[in-house]
Design a protein around this motif. Sequence first.
Motif, short mmCIF file in Angstrom:
data_model
loop_
_atom_site.label_atom_id
_atom_site.label_comp_id
_atom_site.label_asym_id
_atom_site.label_seq_id
_atom_site.Cartn_x
_atom_site.Cartn_y
_atom_site.Cartn_z
N SER A 65 62.77 13.23 48.04
CA SER A 65 61.88 14.36 47.80
C SER A 65 60.52 14.07 48.42
CB SER A 65 61.74 14.58 46.29
OG SER A 65 60.86 15.64 45.99
N HIS A 80 60.45 19.01 50.81
CA HIS A 80 61.89 18.78 50.71
C HIS A 80 62.22 18.47 49.25
CE1 HIS A 80 65.93 17.48 51.96
NE2 HIS A 80 65.78 16.48 51.10
N GLU A 81 63.01 19.34 48.63
CA GLU A 81 63.38 19.16 47.21
C GLU A 81 62.14 18.92 46.36
OE1 GLU A 81 66.46 19.56 46.26
OE2 GLU A 81 67.52 19.49 48.17
N ARG A 84 62.50 18.49 42.54
CA ARG A 84 63.56 17.61 42.03
C ARG A 84 62.95 16.61 41.06
NH1 ARG A 84 67.98 14.22 45.64
NH2 ARG A 84 68.97 13.12 43.91
N SER A 197 57.93 15.03 39.75
CA SER A 197 58.47 15.56 41.01
C SER A 197 57.43 15.37 42.10
CB SER A 197 58.80 17.05 40.87
OG SER A 197 57.61 17.82 40.70
#
Length: 392
Positions: A65, A80-81, A84, A197
């Motif tokens: 991530s 990106h992600e 997450r 995250s």
Amino acid sequence: MKITLMSRGSGRAVRLAVAGCALLAVGAAGTPAPSTAPPDPLRASGTQVRLVEGAPEVPEVSALSWVVADARSGDVLAAHEAHRELPPASTLKTLFALALLPQVPAGRHRATDAELAGVGEGSSLVGVEAGRDYAVDDLWRGVFLSSGNDAVHVLSAMAGGKRAAVARMQATAERLGARDTRVVSPDGYDAPGQVSSAFDLAVFGREGLRDPRFAEYCRTAVADFPGREGAYGIRNTNRLLTGAEGVEPYPGAIGVKNGYTSKAGNTLIAAAKRGGRTLVVTVLNPQDGSSGAVYEEARSLLDWGFRAAGRVRPVGSLEPPVAAGAPASPRPGPSAKPATAAQVAASGQADGLGWWTVALAACAAALTAGGTAVGARRGWWRRGWWWRRGAR
């Protein structure tokens, strides 16, 4: 007799109207308002970026991530992600600092055995000793430079204890719109259920850079820390800031915080300034395998961000959602008149309840009219009865 029946029939009508309105109210309470918010691209899987013509391609990195964001505007340039949920390791100390810097009083403090008793096995330490006096500034430098869990525990005790520190951290995360973060241990030590995250960590890094004390601590490369035989040197473990073990310092680097645990892998919040622009990059758990991968992947993302700035459209924002801190819908003042059913229907909305609200407003209008009519009839009947009685 006929008048009496009319009175009873009017009451029955009113009672039926009341029952119908009650049923509508139950339906309205149980019917969620339709969502009109567009989907959040940052919650989609994969890499999110909106390139315009001439923009460089996003580099390939192995992190699970990551996020690249503009620190001033909060615009997310690529991710990106982003949401997450992953273990944050010591990058969570940024949230600790945001929550407790205003709470811990300046001055000096004598560390105790009780304060140091809960430090986890294998924790990174700056070298705090029970029975020794420390300046609060030294303790904070121990947190930022050496990622000292011992310093975190002492500072937590000064602000009311571990439980209070965790509660303040969670409240701070929620205030900033960081909804992926669950705090269990204030130092970032692996704990069941503790996650954050790349998005939330970017929020913490950006917010921290706005605080002069936070910004000073996170960009400090080396400092002295008091010990038994005099002060000894400590060095910031963020290799992009200081350079070490094969990692070159990043030009314009200004911190913020790195971390590592066996469960989280390597994690990093990095910030750098170039040409009047400051970027914040977060990288969580590169799968490359080398200890320097988190720094090199952050380097490539920073390089891309500076090249791409102005040539990409944002895919999101680090700013808290308006709904998170927005006041409730404005209520009419004392002199304002309530809206009629027709006005509610014309507006097409009423606090998000749609046609339920229109129906309820219509019920209210009907009840008002019905009550007026019944009152008028009863008044006429009473006047007639008294007239008849007087005529006798």
